[in-house]
Design an enzyme around this catalytic site. Structure first.
Site, PDB file in Angstrom:
ATOM      1  N   ASP A  56      41.918  -6.168  -5.402  1.00  0.00           N
ATOM      2  CA  ASP A  56      42.454  -4.833  -5.671  1.00  0.00           C
ATOM      3  C   ASP A  56      41.990  -3.792  -4.652  1.00  0.00           C
ATOM      4  O   ASP A  56      41.107  -4.064  -3.826  1.00  0.00           O
ATOM      5  CB  ASP A  56      42.070  -4.386  -7.096  1.00  0.00           C
ATOM      6  N   ASP A 131      35.991  -2.095 -19.563  1.00  0.00           N
ATOM      7  CA  ASP A 131      37.025  -2.213 -20.602  1.00  0.00           C
ATOM      8  C   ASP A 131      37.641  -3.611 -20.614  1.00  0.00           C
ATOM      9  O   ASP A 131      38.710  -3.827 -21.182  1.00  0.00           O
ATOM     10  CB  ASP A 131      38.096  -1.122 -20.439  1.00  0.00           C
ATOM     11  N   HIS A 133      38.534  -5.488 -17.928  1.00  0.00           N
ATOM     12  CA  HIS A 133      39.544  -5.833 -16.915  1.00  0.00           C
ATOM     13  C   HIS A 133      39.048  -6.830 -15.880  1.00  0.00           C
ATOM     14  O   HIS A 133      37.869  -6.913 -15.563  1.00  0.00           O
ATOM     15  CB  HIS A 133      40.126  -4.582 -16.240  1.00  0.00           C
ATOM     16  N   GLU A 138      44.172  -3.288 -16.453  1.00  0.00           N
ATOM     17  CA  GLU A 138      43.666  -2.508 -17.573  1.00  0.00           C
ATOM     18  C   GLU A 138      44.241  -3.019 -18.898  1.00  0.00           C
ATOM     19  O   GLU A 138      45.215  -3.783 -18.901  1.00  0.00           O
ATOM     20  CB  GLU A 138      44.025  -1.032 -17.356  1.00  0.00           C
TER      21      GLU A 138
END
Ligand code: GLP
Length: 245
Positions: A56, A131, A133, A138
């Site tokens: 990413d 969270d 990911h 997400e």
């Protein structure tokens, strides 16, 4: 943790010198990259034919020298500083989503094509976000998702603000709120993977991903349907909430 993870990567490079690695950023894999650098410098681990694809990159920043303000926070810069500049990898064999692309949609399609052209990813390195990911997938990202633009959650912005921006004094509102990320579908196609997590802060989310329901609300729970070989490397704190150890 770092030695173990680097050992798996080094074994693959020795077995398959032209292997394709999927790489991750974040604080967790830094030790692994340092150990790979040591193996290169002291034991001659050869990266000359290795190809890499990063998971990413933030949208809107990159290694464009005309934008020095954002330079140090890009994942491209991170990879260069933490790994690439210290080993004999050819920079043309490294791939990181281009956060400065003028056409993100086209870019994402081309990134997927590049991975295919390289023969697919042999070994994907993964961390896990607060969270849950993988990459920047997400909560809510479909397990079939491919490389695309993703909006970051407030939690991710808060988590990553500290790591990337506090030092540079950049206000949170100016942090990128979008990123380009490989999809969960892309990641699940890697032939093997290692997932790293450390610290008590990760204990709850690690337990959810590994032992909780398989749900795209915790995208790393896709690990439970992953068909390749995966090694999960945790320290005691990150593993402390697992029930089935
Ligand atoms: C970012 C990256 C993820 C990484 C996560 C965890 O969100 N996009 O790939 O796994 O940070 O970072 P850290 O290792 O610093 O906890």
């Amino acid at each position: 943790m770092s030695k173990y993870a680097a050992g798996i990567i080094a074994d693959l490079i020795r077995r398959k010198p032209d292997c394709v690695l999927g790489l991750a950023t974040g604080s967790t894999p830094i030790g692994t990259y340092r150990e790979l650098i040591r193996l290169h410098k002291e034991e001659g681990l050869d990266f000359s034919r290795v190809k890499t694809f990063n998971l990413d990159e933030y949208l809107g920043i990159g290694m464009d020298l005309s934008k020095p303000y954002h330079l140090d926070q890009s994942y491209a810069r991170f990879m260069y500083e933490e790994l690439f500049k210290h080993i004999n990898i050819k920079l043309e064999n490294t791939h990181i989503p281009d956060g400065l692309t003028k056409n993100p949609e086209e870019f994402c399609k081309a990134y997927e094509e590049e991975i295919k052209k390289a023969g697919g990813i042999d070994l994907q390195v993964l961390g896990i976000g607060g969270d849950g990911h993988w990459g920047f997938n997400e909560p809510g990202s479909p397990f079939t998702s491919r490389t695309r633009v993703e909006a970051l959650t407030k939690q991710t912005i808060d988590d990553n603000y500290e790591a990337f921006y506090k030092a540079a004094g950049i206000p949170k509102e100016e942090m990128p709120h979008y990123a380009i990320t490989m999809g969960i579908g892309t990641i699940l196609e890697a032939r093997s993977a290692i997932m790293l997590a450390n610290g008590a802060k990760k204990a709850d989310i690690v337990a959810k991903a590994l032992e909780g329901p398989v749900t795209n609300e915790v995208t790393a729970s896709a690990i439970q349907i992953y068909k390749g070989d995966i090694t999960v490397i945790l320290d005691k704190d990150a593993a402390s909430k697992l029930k089935n150890l």
